[in-house]
Design an enzyme around this catalytic site. Structure first.
Site, PDB file in Angstrom:
ATOM      1  N   MET A  93       0.930  33.053 -22.328  1.00 51.24           N
ATOM      2  CA  MET A  93       2.075  32.763 -23.190  1.00 51.24           C
ATOM      3  C   MET A  93       1.675  31.773 -24.278  1.00 51.24           C
ATOM      4  O   MET A  93       2.098  31.893 -25.431  1.00 51.24           O
ATOM      5  CB  MET A  93       3.243  32.231 -22.357  1.00 51.24           C
ATOM      6  CG  MET A  93       4.529  32.066 -23.134  1.00 51.24           C
ATOM      7  SD  MET A  93       5.086  33.627 -23.869  1.00 51.24           S
ATOM      8  CE  MET A  93       6.259  34.193 -22.628  1.00 51.24           C
ATOM      9  N   PHE A 143       0.838  -1.190   0.000  1.00 51.75           N
ATOM     10  CA  PHE A 143       0.000   0.000   0.000  1.00 51.75           C
ATOM     11  C   PHE A 143       0.883   1.255   0.000  1.00 51.75           C
ATOM     12  O   PHE A 143       1.793   1.371   0.800  1.00 51.75           O
ATOM     13  CB  PHE A 143      -0.936  -0.007   1.225  1.00 51.75           C
ATOM     14  CG  PHE A 143      -1.742   1.260   1.335  1.00 51.75           C
ATOM     15  CD1 PHE A 143      -2.706   1.582   0.381  1.00 51.75           C
ATOM     16  CD2 PHE A 143      -1.525   2.153   2.381  1.00 51.75           C
ATOM     17  CE1 PHE A 143      -3.433   2.760   0.476  1.00 51.75           C
ATOM     18  CE2 PHE A 143      -2.250   3.334   2.481  1.00 51.75           C
ATOM     19  CZ  PHE A 143      -3.203   3.643   1.519  1.00 51.75           C
TER      20      PHE A 143
END
Lengths: 173, 570
Positions: B472, B113
């Site tokens: 941009m 896990f």
């Protein structure tokens, strides 16, 4: 042009992975790579053959040096050196062809390491070019299986590539 | 003999390395470390809201203080969230140590896990990394990690510690030295090469110094200035080199490259010797490589041998530390005067850059904001920028006077950098004025950190340049992609209400004449403050070199050129 590089590595987890991943990431074209133990415990030796111009080989060397566990990298291409590759090849060899194959093996200094009724296994070590020639010669007989280890190299003469890392032991011997 | 847990050893090691603050986020696999932490009150821990921010904050801290920044995360997702920041630190040579928890040794390789192969994932983006599964290795690994991070060309080092190793006990003896035979950075440049560089520079008619991040990382600002003043050679500063020389210095010319100044790029093309120190010839600086500095012999000083000769052909390579090489070079170089050459460049500057600095436009543009910043703040600030148009304008238009006052993500170009990095800057300089400047896009990539700012009482001034676009990208779409504004228009929440929800006061500015008052208000506020500047939506960053084009082909107005002529590679 082909270059033969020899590198000394500390035996640390991941050092081979780091080197190989570096070649992939930077787009270096590796022809063969071998790794093995050296005279010093904890230090491995990598031999790699790479195809590239001088600038890109220089980059390979510099990038390898940036890896913390790489101790030494040397381009031995121009130095007098002994380069060896090892070949194991299983050839189709019915009794009628055996003696001819054995003669060829003999000329190249190869060893027959296994024989069964219709095949034999031949072992040969030598320069990569020598191995190429031998393989070309026996190809008409029918190659069933073949493996080459890739090159290992060592420069001729008394000097070593490892320098200070093993010089003490060298002196002791 | 007294034994410690691995977790206690980690804390002891951090203290031994002079660490007093770290940025992190706990989780299962790093819990033993967090369990030990309260026993060491001298270690301040700042809880971020996302691990990426811990990484950037550690970077911001390192980029300003010059010390190693530390970030901490748990295994699996905690560690993978650090990845962007680690890559950012790698590209910009920032010394950080990232500590991650790993699942217990018996689960490693079993897909436990929250297990990820973090040393594998970060291998190409760290200077070095370690997986520790034996408590006896911890002191050595920490010693090596900090040593590797801060020496030579600095960079990020990651230490992944298995949970059971953090719980295991052992004797703590912190090593005084490291034993790394394969790691020996070269600080003193080769004396013969330095002599040769001095000779070249002595004979040069139009020499130019290109100073990069290495000057700041190597704390060589004073040495750079002394060298430039003695030899009379003008200095250009790369994006990450900005602030290494006061920008009002008579020899300081500004930034080269894609959004650098015309006069600076022209100086590169005209110079006969280009002395580059601590910069790596990034493609955003060089443009098309084979036409870069075509009249110049290049001297390249860098601490990283692999950078020398990587991108450009070098006449004199010098591998060494910026400070030491400059000291030596200043000693042996002839005093000189190049005012004619400097004046020549200044003439170009006078005709070509004025329009960018002083907007005549009636529209409310970012230029107004930055002009006020420079006027009001008088160089007494530190600015952290994000990535995009606002970043280029901040580099071009704000004047930086002191080292380490301009902090930005240069190599990786990481949106979301500004706010968390500014937290690190503020922690490093608690009594200084720190501004985080971001676009509307970048700000929303890490805005969760407003909570950290409040919890830690960081008096950050946050500034959003909001043009409602990913500006941009929109600019490139306008210029190179037939104005097809694909996925760039951006809706944003009410940033002032958002700040208010965090308890941060703020103000929205929509007119140029209100800029100054907002900045004054932010400065007068004792604590964090947010300003949203709602600016003209479609303003472009100029001048510009099209991607892949030569830096000789700069344009300040798309109508000046046929775009097809200047675009080599999109």
């Amino acid at each position: 042009m082909k270059h033969t590089l020899v590198a000394l590595l500390r035996d640390q987890p991941g050092v081979l992975n780091r080197s190989v991943s570096l070649f992939r990431r930077r787009g270096f074209n590796i022809e063969s790579l071998t790794v093995g133990h050296t005279e010093t415990a904890g230090i491995s030796r990598m031999t790699l053959v790479i195809d590239g111009d001088t600038t890109s080989v220089e980059q390979v060397i510099k990038q390898l040096y940036k890896l913390i566990d790489v101790l030494k990298v040397s381009d031995v291409t121009q130095d007098p050196n002994v380069t060896r590759d090892l070949l194991l090849v299983k050839v189709y060899a019915p009794p009628a062809k055996r003696s001819e194959l054995m003669q060829l093996a003999d000329i190249f200094g190869a060893k027959i390491v296994d024989v069964v009724p219709d095949a034999m296994m031949i072992e040969l070590s030598g320069s990569p070019e020598q191995l190429d020639r031998f393989v070309d010669l026996i190809r008409p007989f029918g190659i069933r299986e073949m493996v080459r280890t890739g090159c290992v190299a060592m420069t001729r003469g008394a000097s070593t590539i490892s320098g200070p890392y093993q010089s003490q032991e060298f002196r002791a011997a | 003999m007294k034994t410690l847990t691995g977790a206690q050893m980690m804390c002891e090691a951090l203290i031994a390395e002079g660490v007093d603050v770290m940025f992190g986020y706990p989780g299962g696999a790093i819990m033993p470390f967090y369990h030990a932490l309260p026993e060491y009150p001298q270690l301040r821990h700042i809880l971020v809201r996302h691990e990426q921010a811990a990484g950037h904050a550690a970077e911001g801290y390192a980029r300003t203080s010059g010390k190693v920044g530390v970030c901490v995360a748990t295994s699996g997702p905690g560690a993978t969230n650090l990845v962007t920041a680690i890559a950012d630190a790698m590209m910009d040579s920032i010394p950080i140590v990232a500590i991650t928890g790993q699942v217990v040794t018996s689960l490693i390789g079993k897909d436990g896990f929250q297990e990820t192969d973090v040393t594998g994932i970060t291998q190409p983006i760290t200077k070095h990394n370690y997986l520790v599964t034996d408590v006896r290795d911890l002191p050595r690994v920490f010693k090596e990690a900090f040593h590797i991070a801060r020496t030579g060309r600095p960079g990020p080092v990651l230490i992944d510690v298995a949970k059971d190793t953090q719980n295991a006990r052992g004797v703590f003896e912190y090593p005084a030295t490291v034993d790394l035979p394969g790691y020996k950075p070269n600080y003193d440049g080769n004396r013969r090469q330095i002599k040769e560089a001095a000779n070249l520079l002595n004979q040069a008619k139009k020499p130019l110094i290109m100073a990069g991040h290495g000057i700041l990382l190597g704390h060589a600002s004073t040495e750079l200035r002394e060298f430039a003043e003695k030899t009379g050679i003008p200095v250009i500063t790369t994006l990450l080199g900005i602030s290494c020389i006061p920008e009002d210095h008579p020899l300081s010319l500004g930034m080269p490259g894609m959004h650098g100044w015309v006069h600076v790029n022209r100086a590169i093309q005209e110079c006969d010797v280009l002395f580059t120190i601590g910069a790596r010839f990034d493609d955003r600086v060089t443009g098309k490589l084979d036409s870069f500095a075509r009249n110049a012999k290049i001297i390249h000083v860098d601490i990283d041998p692999a950078e020398v000769g990587k991108n450009v052909v070098t006449a004199v390579p010098i591998v060494g530390d910026a400070k030491r090489v400059l000291e030596h070079l200043t000693e042996i170089a002839n005093p000189n005067d190049h005012s004619e050459w400097v004046n020549h460049i200044r003439e170009v500057q006078a005709t070509r850059s004025k329009r960018q600095r002083d907007p005549e436009s009636a529209m409310f543009t970012p230029h107004h904001v930055y002009a006020e910043f420079t006027r009001i703040l008088q160089g007494e600030f530190r600015v952290c920028t994000d990535v995009g148009q606002h970043q280029m304008w901040a580099a071009q238009l704000i004047e930086y006077m002191k080292p380490h006052t301009h902090i930005t993500s240069g190599g990786l170009g990481t949106m979301g950098f500004a706010l968390p990095a500014a937290m690190g800057v503020q922690v490093a300089c608690p009594n200084e004025e720190v501004w985080a400047i971001a676009g509307d896009g970048g700000f929303q990539m890490n805005l969760q950190e407003l909570a950290t700012v409040v919890q830690e009482s960081l008096p950050l001034k946050i500034c959003i340049i909001n043009n409602g676009y990913l500006g941009m990208v929109r600019q490139w779409q306008e210029l190179f992609h037939e104005r097809r504004y694909s996925a760039t228009p951006m809706w944003s929440p009410d940033f002032i209400k958002l700040a208010d929800a965090y308890g941060i006061p703020g103000v929205r500015v929509e007119r140029a004449e209100d800029v100054a008052e907002a900045i004054h208000q932010a400065r007068a506020t004792n604590g964090p403050f947010l300003i949203e500047f709602v600016v003209e939506r479609e303003v472009n960053v100029y001048p510009m070199v099209a991607p892949g084009a030569s830096i000789s082909d700069m344009f300040e107005d798309p109508s000046e050129v046929e775009i097809e002529d200047v675009v080599a590679v999109k």
